[in-house]
Design a protein around this motif. Structure first.
Motif, PDB file in Angstrom:
ATOM      1  N   ASP A  18       0.826  -1.216   0.000  1.00 23.25           N
ATOM      2  CA  ASP A  18       0.000   0.000   0.000  1.00 23.25           C
ATOM      3  C   ASP A  18       0.857   1.262   0.000  1.00 23.25           C
ATOM      4  OD1 ASP A  18      -1.909  -1.944   0.268  1.00 23.25           O
ATOM      5  OD2 ASP A  18      -2.875  -1.082   2.030  1.00 23.25           O
ATOM      6  N   THR A  19       1.848   1.301  -0.854  1.00 22.30           N
ATOM      7  CA  THR A  19       2.746   2.462  -0.850  1.00 22.30           C
ATOM      8  C   THR A  19       2.100   3.641  -1.572  1.00 22.30           C
ATOM      9  OG1 THR A  19       5.066   3.088  -1.136  1.00 22.30           O
ATOM     10  CG2 THR A  19       4.021   1.983  -2.997  1.00 22.30           C
ATOM     11  N   PRO A  20       2.252   4.872  -1.077  1.00 18.77           N
ATOM     12  CA  PRO A  20       1.737   6.045  -1.789  1.00 18.77           C
ATOM     13  C   PRO A  20       2.507   6.251  -3.095  1.00 18.77           C
ATOM     14  CG  PRO A  20       2.187   6.556   0.523  1.00 18.77           C
ATOM     15  CD  PRO A  20       2.836   5.239   0.228  1.00 18.77           C
ATOM     16  N   LEU A  21       1.787   6.421  -4.195  1.00 24.31           N
ATOM     17  CA  LEU A  21       2.411   6.519  -5.514  1.00 24.31           C
ATOM     18  C   LEU A  21       2.411   7.940  -6.061  1.00 24.31           C
ATOM     19  CD1 LEU A  21       0.862   3.321  -7.170  1.00 24.31           C
ATOM     20  CD2 LEU A  21       3.131   3.561  -6.131  1.00 24.31           C
ATOM     21  N   ILE A  22       1.248   8.547  -6.146  1.00 27.08           N
ATOM     22  CA  ILE A  22       1.122   9.898  -6.706  1.00 27.08           C
ATOM     23  C   ILE A  22       0.064  10.666  -5.923  1.00 27.08           C
ATOM     24  CG2 ILE A  22       1.889   9.359  -9.057  1.00 27.08           C
ATOM     25  CD1 ILE A  22      -1.059   9.106  -9.868  1.00 27.08           C
ATOM     26  N   ALA A  23       0.090  11.984  -6.064  1.00 23.57           N
ATOM     27  CA  ALA A  23      -0.898  12.856  -5.423  1.00 23.57           C
ATOM     28  C   ALA A  23      -1.305  13.941  -6.408  1.00 23.57           C
ATOM     29  CB  ALA A  23      -0.332  13.470  -4.145  1.00 23.57           C
ATOM     30  N   TRP A  24      -2.429  14.591  -6.118  1.00 26.14           N
ATOM     31  CA  TRP A  24      -2.848  15.730  -6.933  1.00 26.14           C
ATOM     32  C   TRP A  24      -3.794  16.609  -6.119  1.00 26.14           C
ATOM     33  CZ3 TRP A  24      -5.477  11.097  -7.447  1.00 26.14           C
ATOM     34  CH2 TRP A  24      -6.875  11.140  -7.456  1.00 26.14           C
ATOM     35  N   HIS A  25      -4.102  17.766  -6.679  1.00 23.34           N
ATOM     36  CA  HIS A  25      -5.024  18.683  -6.008  1.00 23.34           C
ATOM     37  C   HIS A  25      -6.165  19.040  -6.946  1.00 23.34           C
ATOM     38  CE1 HIS A  25      -3.064  21.776  -8.465  1.00 23.34           C
ATOM     39  NE2 HIS A  25      -4.096  22.557  -8.175  1.00 23.34           N
ATOM     40  N   TRP A  41      -2.677   5.041  -3.643  1.00 25.95           N
ATOM     41  CA  TRP A  41      -1.831   4.005  -3.046  1.00 25.95           C
ATOM     42  C   TRP A  41      -1.810   2.776  -3.950  1.00 25.95           C
ATOM     43  CZ3 TRP A  41      -4.742   7.260  -0.028  1.00 25.95           C
ATOM     44  CH2 TRP A  41      -4.133   7.833   1.109  1.00 25.95           C
ATOM     45  N   SER A  42      -0.792   1.948  -3.817  1.00 28.08           N
ATOM     46  CA  SER A  42      -0.657   0.792  -4.697  1.00 28.08           C
ATOM     47  C   SER A  42      -1.737  -0.254  -4.481  1.00 28.08           C
ATOM     48  CB  SER A  42       0.731   0.157  -4.537  1.00 28.08           C
ATOM     49  OG  SER A  42       0.998  -0.162  -3.182  1.00 28.08           O
ATOM     50  N   ASN A  43      -2.411  -0.264  -3.339  1.00 34.09           N
ATOM     51  CA  ASN A  43      -3.511  -1.174  -3.042  1.00 34.09           C
ATOM     52  C   ASN A  43      -4.084  -0.753  -1.691  1.00 34.09           C
ATOM     53  OD1 ASN A  43      -4.045  -4.595  -2.035  1.00 34.09           O
ATOM     54  ND2 ASN A  43      -5.230  -3.501  -3.570  1.00 34.09           N
ATOM     55  N   GLU A  44      -5.111  -1.444  -1.229  1.00 33.02           N
ATOM     56  CA  GLU A  44      -5.576  -1.294   0.148  1.00 33.02           C
ATOM     57  C   GLU A  44      -5.686  -2.691   0.754  1.00 33.02           C
ATOM     58  OE1 GLU A  44      -9.433   0.444   0.516  1.00 33.02           O
ATOM     59  OE2 GLU A  44     -10.239  -0.535  -1.252  1.00 33.02           O
ATOM     60  N   ASP A  45      -5.042  -2.885   1.895  1.00 31.42           N
ATOM     61  CA  ASP A  45      -5.063  -4.192   2.552  1.00 31.42           C
ATOM     62  C   ASP A  45      -6.410  -4.490   3.192  1.00 31.42           C
ATOM     63  OD1 ASP A  45      -2.477  -4.956   1.881  1.00 31.42           O
ATOM     64  OD2 ASP A  45      -1.609  -3.858   3.565  1.00 31.42           O
ATOM     65  N   GLY A  46      -7.229  -3.481   3.418  1.00 35.53           N
ATOM     66  CA  GLY A  46      -8.574  -3.666   3.944  1.00 35.53           C
ATOM     67  C   GLY A  46      -9.574  -3.011   3.026  1.00 35.53           C
ATOM     68  N   GLY A  47     -10.812  -2.864   3.505  1.00 36.31           N
ATOM     69  CA  GLY A  47     -11.819  -2.187   2.696  1.00 36.31           C
ATOM     70  C   GLY A  47     -12.378  -3.084   1.604  1.00 36.31           C
ATOM     71  N   THR A  48     -12.627  -2.504   0.437  1.00 33.60           N
ATOM     72  CA  THR A  48     -13.248  -3.209  -0.680  1.00 33.60           C
ATOM     73  C   THR A  48     -12.393  -4.386  -1.130  1.00 33.60           C
ATOM     74  OG1 THR A  48     -14.215  -1.109  -1.400  1.00 33.60           O
ATOM     75  CG2 THR A  48     -14.236  -2.916  -2.982  1.00 33.60           C
ATOM     76  N   ASN A  49     -13.023  -5.541  -1.369  1.00 36.90           N
ATOM     77  CA  ASN A  49     -12.239  -6.700  -1.788  1.00 36.90           C
ATOM     78  C   ASN A  49     -11.764  -6.548  -3.227  1.00 36.90           C
ATOM     79  OD1 ASN A  49     -14.179  -7.875  -3.685  1.00 36.90           O
ATOM     80  ND2 ASN A  49     -15.367  -8.527  -1.910  1.00 36.90           N
ATOM     81  N   THR A  50     -10.794  -7.365  -3.599  1.00 34.50           N
ATOM     82  CA  THR A  50     -10.103  -7.193  -4.876  1.00 34.50           C
ATOM     83  C   THR A  50     -11.033  -7.318  -6.083  1.00 34.50           C
ATOM     84  OG1 THR A  50      -8.054  -7.953  -3.855  1.00 34.50           O
ATOM     85  CG2 THR A  50      -8.154  -7.982  -6.259  1.00 34.50           C
ATOM     86  N   PRO A  51     -11.889  -8.354  -6.185  1.00 35.44           N
ATOM     87  CA  PRO A  51     -12.784  -8.414  -7.348  1.00 35.44           C
ATOM     88  C   PRO A  51     -13.719  -7.209  -7.449  1.00 35.44           C
ATOM     89  CG  PRO A  51     -12.710 -10.542  -6.233  1.00 35.44           C
ATOM     90  CD  PRO A  51     -12.020  -9.554  -5.337  1.00 35.44           C
ATOM     91  N   ALA A  52     -14.213  -6.734  -6.310  1.00 34.35           N
ATOM     92  CA  ALA A  52     -15.104  -5.574  -6.337  1.00 34.35           C
ATOM     93  C   ALA A  52     -14.358  -4.310  -6.739  1.00 34.35           C
ATOM     94  CB  ALA A  52     -15.769  -5.387  -4.977  1.00 34.35           C
ATOM     95  N   LEU A  53     -13.101  -4.186  -6.334  1.00 26.92           N
ATOM     96  CA  LEU A  53     -12.297  -3.043  -6.776  1.00 26.92           C
ATOM     97  C   LEU A  53     -12.209  -3.000  -8.299  1.00 26.92           C
ATOM     98  CD1 LEU A  53      -9.277  -2.944  -4.275  1.00 26.92           C
ATOM     99  CD2 LEU A  53     -10.995  -1.156  -4.594  1.00 26.92           C
ATOM    100  N   THR A  91      -5.201   3.354   8.885  1.00 25.32           N
ATOM    101  CA  THR A  91      -6.116   2.225   8.765  1.00 25.32           C
ATOM    102  C   THR A  91      -5.649   1.357   7.606  1.00 25.32           C
ATOM    103  OG1 THR A  91      -7.682   3.185   7.161  1.00 25.32           O
ATOM    104  CG2 THR A  91      -8.015   3.721   9.504  1.00 25.32           C
ATOM    105  N   ASN A  92      -6.146   0.117   7.557  1.00 27.99           N
ATOM    106  CA  ASN A  92      -5.698  -0.774   6.482  1.00 27.99           C
ATOM    107  C   ASN A  92      -6.371  -0.479   5.152  1.00 27.99           C
ATOM    108  OD1 ASN A  92      -8.259  -1.847   6.880  1.00 27.99           O
ATOM    109  ND2 ASN A  92      -7.529  -3.802   7.704  1.00 27.99           N
ATOM    110  N   ASN A  93      -7.268   0.514   5.128  1.00 21.42           N
ATOM    111  CA  ASN A  93      -7.785   1.002   3.849  1.00 21.42           C
ATOM    112  C   ASN A  93      -7.418   2.470   3.634  1.00 21.42           C
ATOM    113  OD1 ASN A  93      -9.552   1.855   5.872  1.00 21.42           O
ATOM    114  ND2 ASN A  93     -11.328   1.868   4.522  1.00 21.42           N
ATOM    115  N   ASN A  94      -6.325   2.869   4.251  1.00 25.27           N
ATOM    116  CA  ASN A  94      -5.633   4.123   3.937  1.00 25.27           C
ATOM    117  C   ASN A  94      -6.438   5.378   4.268  1.00 25.27           C
ATOM    118  OD1 ASN A  94      -3.399   2.615   2.919  1.00 25.27           O
ATOM    119  ND2 ASN A  94      -4.543   2.308   1.024  1.00 25.27           N
TER     120      ASN A  94
END
Length: 466
Positions: free
Chosen positions: A174-181, A200-212, A268-271
């Motif tokens: 879940d590394t931060p990749l880019i930002a914007w305003h 972020w590169s992913n979220e370890d919690g929150g919405t599951n992968t297929p739903a994402l 949190t695990n969903n950033n």
């Protein structure tokens, strides 16, 4: 301690001649990459600021011997200091040099030094060095739109959740990749609202992968993190700044600032954010880019195509990809992400589309080879597209499918809960592409504009046909 000159004579002359309205730039010698090595002294990079302002550094970075897809070999980290002030960490993965832009904060006119340290404590054990090239520091003076956007950009500290059991978590997940305003109207006349978002590169919690993949068209995590209102002079309106806290709450910011930069932490695990910081990692991504109002948030990934590669590699390493031997579009599990059509749909719904009952849209793809219609939502109504903003989604197709194999694309009305009778107008497909062998987006082959209606009586319609 090694010293690498940043300003050539030609670059210095150019900076001296720059008009006041232009950003001030200091640029490295392109012919000599900078190598930051484990167990070696820090690299010092002198540069000269011709005009005070908020600064960003552009560079390309590679870490030989690392691979975001390999557990234990994910990345090497460089900690960047300005005049011995800790500015940001840079997480680098892979042999390929990727372009990055980071913020450095406010810099006064005159000489400065970047200090680059190989952060061995937060790097993969086998990583030995990071190669940096095309290093360029740019300052934006007060009075410019760029200065205003950079002045209030937040600093995001890393995540250190106890349940993950490892330090320096954002160096491997879940590394931060880019930002914007984004800029919008404030809550009162004369005010402007600045909103900052991060991918972020992913979220370890929150919405599951297929739903994402179905609902959002990617497995990265995209969240707004901080918002603030400024007055006509560009000064912060006291008490106006908010952040996205746990459970996606919007809370008033009560933390500390570095200059005008709010300090937040991914907690949190969903950033989602906290306004108290404790993690040793620090990410000061440049928020200079902005998203065009008519584009989906994934536009920011499209313009930074390497984010798709990092996204895909994290899914492989974390075992979130279906085994190739059993992969099929008939199951909702995510297969190789190169098997998907990545599309952005533009639609409007003729009544409020919120609550437990709503009407969404799925995309369907039929190939030349048969009658099967592959659906973006995998027949799960809640995975259809609910929002009316330009919305990204994906459609899983058989391995090896190419653009030439697609015969037609349909829009399909999907009811969640009780049918409220909503009529949906589908008015565009803004892009459609596959990922190549290297997991980078191939050129878009699909655009369409029109007005196709799907309603209770006609719930499916062809919106594109070869």
């Amino acid at each position: 301690m090694r010293v690498v000159p940043l300003l050539t004579a030609a670059a210095a002359a150019l900076a001296t001649a720059a008009v006041l309205a232009a950003p001030a730039v200091a640029q490295a010698d392109h012919g000599r990459p900078i190598q930051v090595r484990r167990d070696h002294s820090d690299v010092r990079v002198p540069f000269l600021v011709k005009r005070a302002g908020e600064a960003v550094v552009d560079l390309s970075a590679a870490a030989p011997g690392t691979d975001w897809a390999v557990k234990g070999g994910e990345s090497a980290v460089v900690s960047i200091y300005v005049d011995n002030r800790y500015a940001t960490d840079l997480v680098v993965s892979g042999d390929q040099r990727l372009p990055r832009q980071l913020a450095l904060g406010s810099l006064r006119q005159g000489p400065h030094v970047l200090r680059l340290r190989f952060a061995g404590d937060r790097s993969a054990a086998g990583s030995r060095s990071v190669l940096l090239d095309r290093v360029k520091v740019t300052t934006y003076a007060p009075g410019s739109a760029e200065y205003l956007a950079l002045r209030y950009a937040p600093i995001v500290y890393g995540r250190n959740l106890a349940e993950l059991g490892t330090p320096y978590q954002n160096a491997t997940t879940d590394t931060p990749l880019i930002a914007w305003h984004e800029v919008g109207p404030g809550s009162a006349p004369g005010r402007t609202k600045l909103t900052y978002s991060v991918v972020w590169s992913n979220e370890d919690g929150g919405t599951n992968t297929p739903a994402l993949m179905a609902r959002w068209g990617r497995t990265t995590d995209i969240e707004w993190v901080y918002a603030v209102e400024v007055d006509e002079r560009g000064d912060r309106v006291a008490g106006s700044d908010t952040y996205q806290a746990a459970n996606h709450q919007t809370l008033r910011f009560a933390g500390t600032y570095e200059g005008d930069h709010a300090q937040l932490e991914t907690c949190t695990n969903n950033n989602n954010m906290c306004d108290k910081v404790t993690d040793p990692m620090r990410f000061f991504l440049s928020a200079l880019p902005t998203r065009p109002a008519a584009e989906a948030r994934e536009y920011m990934m499209d313009t930074n195509s390497w984010t798709y590669q990092i996204m895909s590699k994290e899914m492989i390493r974390e075992g979130k990809i279906e085994a190739a031997s059993g992969a099929t579009p008939a199951t909702p599990e995510v297969s190789d992400q190169r098997n998907y059509l990545y599309a952005v749909v533009k639609k409007t719904t003729d009544r409020p589309n919120t609550g437990s009952s709503w009407v969404g849209v799925s995309l369907g793809v039929r190939l030349k080879s048969g009658a099967t219609v592959y659906l973006s939502n995998h027949v799960d109504p809640t995975w259809s597209i609910q929002r009316d903003d330009p919305a990204a989604t994906t459609v899983e197709l058989p391995a090896g499918t190419t653009a030439d194999d697609i015969q037609e694309i349909t829009a399909n009305r999907v009811v969640v809960g009780t049918d409220n009778g909503a009529v949906v107008h589908v008015t565009g497909i803004k892009r459609g592409f596959f990922l190549g062998q290297d997991y980078l987006p191939q050129p878009s082959f699909l655009t369409w504009n029109g007005d196709v209606t799907v309603d209770a009586g006609s719930p499916s319609a062809v919106i594109w046909r070869r």
